[in-house]
Design a protein around this motif. Structure first.
Motif: not given
Length: 465
Positions: A422-446
């Motif tokens: 899509q023409g977007i160069q996004a950086r990846i950050y570790r945020d394992v704690k946020l993922g402990e509440e469900g089975d969401v693997k990735v969050t994209v912050v636009v």
């Protein structure tokens, strides 16, 4: 099909120059005259590596093993192409090359009967993905029914080259498949035969007796069934034979079988000693619009791959007799839903089945309404499971970011590749704690970098996500 990069054709290339049209040579094809309206050749600086040319022939005949012998190419010079490249891909982006096999010589020289270049006898799109370290090879049957830009109604895709040379062939394939074509490589059959002879022939199991003559083309095919070593002339007969029950489709499948055998031959150590001769022959029979720098870049990518990195397929579809322009002709009619799946997998690197296992939240980190929903829709088109769309805790995010909630980075990397499309160069950050509440693997912050990419894909005014 929609261009995955969201660009119109005008953005991907300059408008093709108009070319003089000749009278019909037969009921199907007009002849492209390369000497009229020809794009001026760019002067290229001398270069001491031919490996890029090996790359392009290899891409269709799977000669990528040659690129591992990098040092053998240092003393050789590449040839020149005649067309400006389309929009050049960034070093990390997928590169698509259209391979054209022409029965009429290259550079406007014509064939033994004095005819200039006509229909493309072979059309193959080779897609090199440096991220996935894979090569996709898609064969397009010459009778595939398409719309050719600048002409009315439908036509056979092989006629695009006859009407407007490689430039129009690129544009036609680009619109048919919905992906950008960055470069072309055009080769003649005589050069193909010489290359096979230098290799020492290719061992093949010819499944049936092959007999066919066409004086108009100067074509004579006479092969016996059985396992044998095909020299250059016989190999050319094998790949050009079309008298299968399913016509050109049988020929495409036979060509893919032949190319697989060429791969095996190139990975034999004894082939390395033949590289200087191969490089010289490839230079003589090939024309391309690739710069030497791009050849070296692609060569270095392919040198790190092996035969398991190459996947071949053909445009799916069916035979049909259709009346067009007063003539009833045999066409290959593409199955568009199935073709989209093949294009996604081979030419875009999209595996929708695998993507469906990745659950994603998309949050708007800007004050621009509708960005998160617009991006979520594009991710959903690639098969990702969208868990929710909402707002991030702050509204001042400049660059889109990816929050990885998993111990490994596979899911995050997959989403990152989708964003790059899509023409977007996004950086990846570790945020394992946020993922402990469900089975969401990735969050994209636009971020605001997506605003200009979103177009009209947002929601109603005032609805921030």
């Amino acid at each position: 099909m929609r261009d995955p990069n969201g660009r119109g054709n005008a953005e991907r290339r300059s408008k093709p120059r108009k070319r003089r049209r000749e009278s019909y040579e037969d009921e199907e094809t007009r002849v492209y005259s390369p000497g009229v309206g020809k794009v001026e050749r760019r002067r290229r600086k001398p270069w001491k590596m031919i490996l890029g040319f090996v790359l392009i022939i290899v891409a269709v005949a799977a000669l990528s093993a040659v690129l591992g012998a990098y040092n053998f190419m240092k003393t050789l010079n590449p040839g020149t192409g005649s067309l400006e490249a389309a929009q050049e891909p960034a070093p990390s982006e997928r590169t698509n090359i259209l391979i054209l096999g022409i029965d009429g010589g290259v550079n406007g020289n014509g064939d033994k009967l004095g005819r200039g270049p006509k229909r493309s006898d072979t059309m193959v799109v080779v897609s090199v993905d440096p991220d996935l370290k894979k090569v996709g090879v898609l064969s397009i049957p010459r009778d595939t029914r398409v719309r050719i830009p600048g002409r009315s109604g439908y036509d056979k895709i092989a006629h695009a080259h006859a009407y407007g040379g490689p430039e129009l062939a690129m544009k036609t394939v680009e619109e048919f498949l919905g992906v950008p074509i960055h470069y072309y490589a055009r080769a003649d059959f005589e050069g193909f035969a010489k290359i096979i002879d230098t290799l020492g022939g290719i061992e093949m199991d010819v499944e049936k007796d092959m007999h066919y003559e066409d004086p108009a083309q100067g074509l004579k095919i006479n092969l016996k069934a059985g396992r044998q070593v095909l020299d250059g002339d016989k190999a050319l007969q094998f790949v050009r034979y079309r008298q299968y029950p399913n016509g050109d489709i049988g020929r495409v499948r036979a060509q893919q079988k032949f190319f697989a055998a060429v791969i095996d031959k190139f990975f034999q150590m004894k082939t390395v000693w033949k590289l200087p001769s191969l490089a010289s022959q490839i230079k003589e029979c090939l024309e391309t619009n690739m710069d030497p720098e791009d050849m070296v870049r692609l060569g270095s990518i392919l040198a790190r791959m092996d035969t398991n990195s190459i996947e071949m397929a053909m445009v799916p579809g069916r035979d049909a007799m259709i009346t067009d322009k007063g003539h009833t002709l045999s066409y290959w009619v593409a199955d568009k839903p199935e073709l989209q799946k093949v294009v996604d997998r081979l030419l875009r690197g999209i595996d929708k089945d695998a993507n469906s296992l990745i659950k994603v939240d998309v949050l708007n980190g800007t004050g621009v309404a509708g960005l998160a929903r617009a991006l979520a829709e594009r991710l959903a088109e690639e098969g990702y499971t969208i868990n929710s769309v909402g707002n991030f805790s702050t509204q001042d995010i400049k660059q889109t970011r990816i929050l990885n909630h998993m111990e490994d980075s596979d899911a995050a990397n997959s989403v990152a590749r989708a964003l790059r499309r899509q023409g977007i160069q996004a950086r990846i950050y570790r945020d394992v704690k946020l993922g402990e509440e469900g089975d969401v693997k990735v969050t994209v912050v636009v971020g605001e970098d997506f605003a200009e990419k979103a177009g009209d894909g947002g929601t109603e005014d005032g609805e921030t996500p």
